[in-house]
Scaffold this motif. Structure first.
Motif, PDB file in Angstrom:
ATOM      1  N   LEU A   1      -3.268  46.913  -7.353  1.00  0.00           N
ATOM      2  CA  LEU A   1      -3.825  46.812  -8.966  1.00  0.00           C
ATOM      3  C   LEU A   1      -5.280  47.216  -8.857  1.00  0.00           C
ATOM      4  CD1 LEU A   1      -2.839  46.469 -11.974  1.00  0.00           C
ATOM      5  CD2 LEU A   1      -3.612  44.088 -11.429  1.00  0.00           C
ATOM      6  N   ALA A   2      -5.874  46.431  -8.056  1.00  0.00           N
ATOM      7  CA  ALA A   2      -7.301  46.657  -7.846  1.00  0.00           C
ATOM      8  C   ALA A   2      -7.538  48.142  -7.581  1.00  0.00           C
ATOM      9  CB  ALA A   2      -8.123  45.744  -6.808  1.00  0.00           C
ATOM     10  N   PHE A   3      -6.832  48.692  -6.832  1.00  0.00           N
ATOM     11  CA  PHE A   3      -7.309  50.041  -6.214  1.00  0.00           C
ATOM     12  C   PHE A   3      -6.947  50.860  -7.393  1.00  0.00           C
ATOM     13  CE2 PHE A   3      -6.011  54.138  -4.802  1.00  0.00           C
ATOM     14  CZ  PHE A   3      -6.869  54.584  -4.026  1.00  0.00           C
ATOM     15  N   VAL A   4      -5.745  50.774  -8.052  1.00  0.00           N
ATOM     16  CA  VAL A   4      -5.398  51.575  -9.247  1.00  0.00           C
ATOM     17  C   VAL A   4      -6.513  51.581 -10.469  1.00  0.00           C
ATOM     18  CG1 VAL A   4      -3.624  52.025 -11.306  1.00  0.00           C
ATOM     19  CG2 VAL A   4      -3.065  51.561  -8.778  1.00  0.00           C
ATOM     20  N   LEU A   5      -6.983  50.271 -10.922  1.00  0.00           N
ATOM     21  CA  LEU A   5      -7.790  50.115 -11.752  1.00  0.00           C
ATOM     22  C   LEU A   5      -9.284  50.809 -11.401  1.00  0.00           C
ATOM     23  CD1 LEU A   5      -6.689  46.613 -13.240  1.00  0.00           C
ATOM     24  CD2 LEU A   5      -6.350  48.645 -14.013  1.00  0.00           C
ATOM     25  N   LEU A   6      -9.714  50.632 -10.009  1.00  0.00           N
ATOM     26  CA  LEU A   6     -10.794  51.096  -9.777  1.00  0.00           C
ATOM     27  C   LEU A   6     -10.812  52.561  -9.443  1.00  0.00           C
ATOM     28  CD1 LEU A   6     -12.039  48.436  -7.125  1.00  0.00           C
ATOM     29  CD2 LEU A   6     -13.156  48.877  -9.175  1.00  0.00           C
ATOM     30  N   TYR A   7      -9.756  53.052  -8.943  1.00  0.00           N
ATOM     31  CA  TYR A   7      -9.558  54.546  -8.446  1.00  0.00           C
ATOM     32  C   TYR A   7      -9.760  55.585 -10.175  1.00  0.00           C
ATOM     33  CZ  TYR A   7      -7.991  58.920  -7.031  1.00  0.00           C
ATOM     34  OH  TYR A   7      -8.067  60.425  -6.516  1.00  0.00           O
ATOM     35  N   VAL A   8      -9.305  54.944 -11.127  1.00  0.00           N
ATOM     36  CA  VAL A   8      -9.435  55.716 -12.260  1.00  0.00           C
ATOM     37  C   VAL A   8     -10.740  56.045 -12.703  1.00  0.00           C
ATOM     38  CG1 VAL A   8      -8.457  55.996 -14.696  1.00  0.00           C
ATOM     39  CG2 VAL A   8      -6.919  55.230 -13.116  1.00  0.00           C
ATOM     40  N   PRO A   9     -11.557  55.040 -12.986  1.00  0.00           N
ATOM     41  CA  PRO A   9     -12.755  55.238 -13.599  1.00  0.00           C
ATOM     42  C   PRO A   9     -13.900  56.079 -12.549  1.00  0.00           C
ATOM     43  CG  PRO A   9     -12.597  53.043 -13.200  1.00  0.00           C
ATOM     44  CD  PRO A   9     -11.274  53.599 -12.862  1.00  0.00           C
ATOM     45  N   PHE A  10     -13.414  55.822 -11.281  1.00  0.00           N
ATOM     46  CA  PHE A  10     -14.361  56.453 -10.125  1.00  0.00           C
ATOM     47  C   PHE A  10     -14.053  57.792 -10.025  1.00  0.00           C
ATOM     48  CE2 PHE A  10     -15.250  52.150  -9.098  1.00  0.00           C
ATOM     49  CZ  PHE A  10     -16.743  52.332  -8.712  1.00  0.00           C
ATOM     50  N   SER A  11     -12.661  58.221 -10.252  1.00  0.00           N
ATOM     51  CA  SER A  11     -12.201  59.662 -10.275  1.00  0.00           C
ATOM     52  C   SER A  11     -12.687  60.334 -11.253  1.00  0.00           C
ATOM     53  CB  SER A  11     -10.817  59.592  -9.814  1.00  0.00           C
ATOM     54  OG  SER A  11     -10.297  59.287 -11.129  1.00  0.00           O
ATOM     55  N   ILE A  12     -12.878  59.729 -12.590  1.00  0.00           N
ATOM     56  CA  ILE A  12     -13.333  60.448 -13.518  1.00  0.00           C
ATOM     57  C   ILE A  12     -14.812  60.691 -13.491  1.00  0.00           C
ATOM     58  CG2 ILE A  12     -13.954  60.212 -16.146  1.00  0.00           C
ATOM     59  CD1 ILE A  12     -11.336  58.540 -16.368  1.00  0.00           C
ATOM     60  N   LYS A  13     -15.566  59.681 -12.795  1.00  0.00           N
ATOM     61  CA  LYS A  13     -17.021  59.797 -12.378  1.00  0.00           C
ATOM     62  C   LYS A  13     -17.314  60.808 -11.461  1.00  0.00           C
ATOM     63  CE  LYS A  13     -20.968  58.319 -10.703  1.00  0.00           C
ATOM     64  NZ  LYS A  13     -21.465  59.301  -9.890  1.00  0.00           N
ATOM     65  N   HIS A  14     -16.649  60.873 -10.453  1.00  0.00           N
ATOM     66  CA  HIS A  14     -17.014  61.821  -9.420  1.00  0.00           C
ATOM     67  C   HIS A  14     -16.463  63.126  -9.457  1.00  0.00           C
ATOM     68  CE1 HIS A  14     -19.184  58.991  -7.214  1.00  0.00           C
ATOM     69  NE2 HIS A  14     -18.156  58.123  -6.929  1.00  0.00           N
ATOM     70  N   GLY A  15     -15.232  63.300 -10.525  1.00  0.00           N
ATOM     71  CA  GLY A  15     -14.641  64.453 -10.740  1.00  0.00           C
ATOM     72  C   GLY A  15     -13.746  64.930  -9.513  1.00  0.00           C
ATOM     73  N   THR A  16     -13.678  66.398  -9.363  1.00  0.00           N
ATOM     74  CA  THR A  16     -13.044  67.073  -8.477  1.00  0.00           C
ATOM     75  C   THR A  16     -13.781  67.340  -7.257  1.00  0.00           C
ATOM     76  OG1 THR A  16     -13.069  69.209  -9.457  1.00  0.00           O
ATOM     77  CG2 THR A  16     -11.201  67.699  -9.950  1.00  0.00           C
ATOM     78  N   ILE A  17     -13.970  66.356  -6.519  1.00  0.00           N
ATOM     79  CA  ILE A  17     -14.988  66.566  -5.497  1.00  0.00           C
ATOM     80  C   ILE A  17     -14.164  66.654  -4.091  1.00  0.00           C
ATOM     81  CG2 ILE A  17     -17.000  65.479  -3.816  1.00  0.00           C
ATOM     82  CD1 ILE A  17     -17.920  64.190  -6.523  1.00  0.00           C
ATOM     83  N   SER A  18     -14.469  67.639  -3.029  1.00  0.00           N
ATOM     84  CA  SER A  18     -13.879  67.647  -1.869  1.00  0.00           C
ATOM     85  C   SER A  18     -13.985  66.567  -1.039  1.00  0.00           C
ATOM     86  CB  SER A  18     -14.201  68.854  -1.177  1.00  0.00           C
ATOM     87  OG  SER A  18     -15.526  68.862  -0.757  1.00  0.00           O
ATOM     88  N   MET A  19     -12.979  65.667  -0.664  1.00  0.00           N
ATOM     89  CA  MET A  19     -13.057  64.530   0.120  1.00  0.00           C
ATOM     90  C   MET A  19     -13.330  64.921   1.622  1.00  0.00           C
ATOM     91  SD  MET A  19     -12.252  62.206  -1.738  1.00  0.00           S
ATOM     92  CE  MET A  19     -12.109  61.108  -0.326  1.00  0.00           C
ATOM     93  N   ASN A  20     -14.210  64.248   2.186  1.00  0.00           N
ATOM     94  CA  ASN A  20     -14.605  64.209   3.513  1.00  0.00           C
ATOM     95  C   ASN A  20     -13.760  63.616   4.438  1.00  0.00           C
ATOM     96  OD1 ASN A  20     -15.803  64.530   5.942  1.00  0.00           O
ATOM     97  ND2 ASN A  20     -17.868  64.040   5.248  1.00  0.00           N
ATOM     98  N   GLU A  21     -12.838  64.210   5.107  1.00  0.00           N
ATOM     99  CA  GLU A  21     -11.862  63.537   5.849  1.00  0.00           C
ATOM    100  C   GLU A  21     -12.369  62.752   7.192  1.00  0.00           C
ATOM    101  OE1 GLU A  21      -8.913  66.218   6.376  1.00  0.00           O
ATOM    102  OE2 GLU A  21      -8.440  66.746   4.346  1.00  0.00           O
ATOM    103  N   SER A  22     -13.621  62.818   7.332  1.00  0.00           N
ATOM    104  CA  SER A  22     -14.084  62.205   8.653  1.00  0.00           C
ATOM    105  C   SER A  22     -14.210  60.628   8.373  1.00  0.00           C
ATOM    106  CB  SER A  22     -15.572  62.867   8.940  1.00  0.00           C
ATOM    107  OG  SER A  22     -16.352  62.594   7.810  1.00  0.00           O
ATOM    108  N   GLY A  23     -13.937  60.129   7.249  1.00  0.00           N
ATOM    109  CA  GLY A  23     -14.108  58.671   6.861  1.00  0.00           C
ATOM    110  C   GLY A  23     -12.596  57.818   7.124  1.00  0.00           C
ATOM    111  N   ILE A  24     -11.844  58.696   7.515  1.00  0.00           N
ATOM    112  CA  ILE A  24     -10.605  57.935   7.732  1.00  0.00           C
ATOM    113  C   ILE A  24     -10.587  56.940   9.045  1.00  0.00           C
ATOM    114  CG2 ILE A  24      -9.510  59.660   9.201  1.00  0.00           C
ATOM    115  CD1 ILE A  24      -7.653  57.374   6.632  1.00  0.00           C
ATOM    116  N   LEU A  25     -11.209  57.365  10.141  1.00  0.00           N
ATOM    117  CA  LEU A  25     -11.316  56.621  11.275  1.00  0.00           C
ATOM    118  C   LEU A  25     -12.273  55.307  10.970  1.00  0.00           C
ATOM    119  CD1 LEU A  25     -10.558  56.054  14.415  1.00  0.00           C
ATOM    120  CD2 LEU A  25     -12.619  57.534  14.829  1.00  0.00           C
ATOM    121  N   PRO A  26     -13.371  55.392  10.430  1.00  0.00           N
ATOM    122  CA  PRO A  26     -14.247  54.398  10.201  1.00  0.00           C
ATOM    123  C   PRO A  26     -13.407  53.385   9.126  1.00  0.00           C
ATOM    124  CG  PRO A  26     -15.531  56.293  10.087  1.00  0.00           C
ATOM    125  CD  PRO A  26     -14.324  56.624  10.035  1.00  0.00           C
ATOM    126  N   LEU A  27     -12.463  53.864   8.083  1.00  0.00           N
ATOM    127  CA  LEU A  27     -11.904  52.983   7.252  1.00  0.00           C
ATOM    128  C   LEU A  27     -10.977  52.181   8.099  1.00  0.00           C
ATOM    129  CD1 LEU A  27     -10.980  52.295   4.230  1.00  0.00           C
ATOM    130  CD2 LEU A  27      -9.451  53.973   4.563  1.00  0.00           C
TER     131      LEU A  27
END
Length: 185
Positions: free
Chosen positions: A28-54
């Motif tokens: 629920l926290a991810f869903v509630l945080l993702y919506v406003p942040f995706s609106i704020k950042h818009g359609t930005i290409s995701m950098n896939e190099s962040g998966i290993l550090p995650l």
């Protein structure tokens, strides 16, 4: 000292129920945080190099969470120790126990420290770094799921009497109150 309340959520609610509630709160926290942040950042290409550090950071999150609980205690010169158990292959269980009783304020500070020092910077990093915001949100949501039991403890400790002492032993928290003895005379 008299015992005011003994809190052991594993016995009261059951460990599976706590894990399920933590998972649902993290989702629920991810869903509630993702919506406003995706609106704020818009359609930005995701950098896939962040998966290993995650993956590395989420696997280190239980240890980091426990260290951040102890950090305020170390700064206040209180003694605490870690208990490390490996119940499953993936998730170690790390608890901390205090050597002496803590005041209510010190106990609340130790319980809320991971939220202040991990969750808030995670949300701030998701706001600032638009290419990696999803990874920061996943990390933050995982940490919010971990802090669920912390906030259950905080709710009990906050309702304790003002001059109470908190003892953390044997996977349970005991809230103690001083004896009020009246002298005859």
């Amino acid at each position: 000292m008299n015992c005011w309340k003994i809190i052991n959520f594993n016995k009261e609610y059951g460990i599976n129920r706590l894990y399920l509630q933590s998972f649902l709160i993290g989702l629920l926290a991810f869903v509630l945080l993702y919506v406003p942040f995706s609106i704020k950042h818009g359609t930005i290409s995701m950098n896939e190099s962040g998966i290993l550090p995650l993956i590395i950071m989420v696997s280190c999150l239980p240890i980091l969470h426990s260290f951040v609980h102890i950090l305020p205690l170390v700064m206040m010169n209180k003694r605490a120790r870690f208990i490390y158990k490996r119940n499953t292959i993936f998730f170690p269980v790390i608890n901390y126990y205090t050597k002496k009783q803590l005041t209510k304020k010190a106990s609340l500070l130790a319980a809320v420290a991971p939220t202040i020092l991990i969750t808030i910077p995670g949300i701030t990093a998701a706001y600032l770094y638009s290419e990696f915001y999803v990874y920061f949100l996943i990390f933050t949501a995982a940490h919010i799921a971990m802090t669920y039991t912390d906030f259950l403890y905080i709710s009990y400790i906050a309702r304790a009497p003002k001059q109470s002492f908190i003892e953390n032993r044997n996977n349970e928290i005991t809230i103690l109150v001083k004896n009020e003895t009246k002298s005859a005379g």
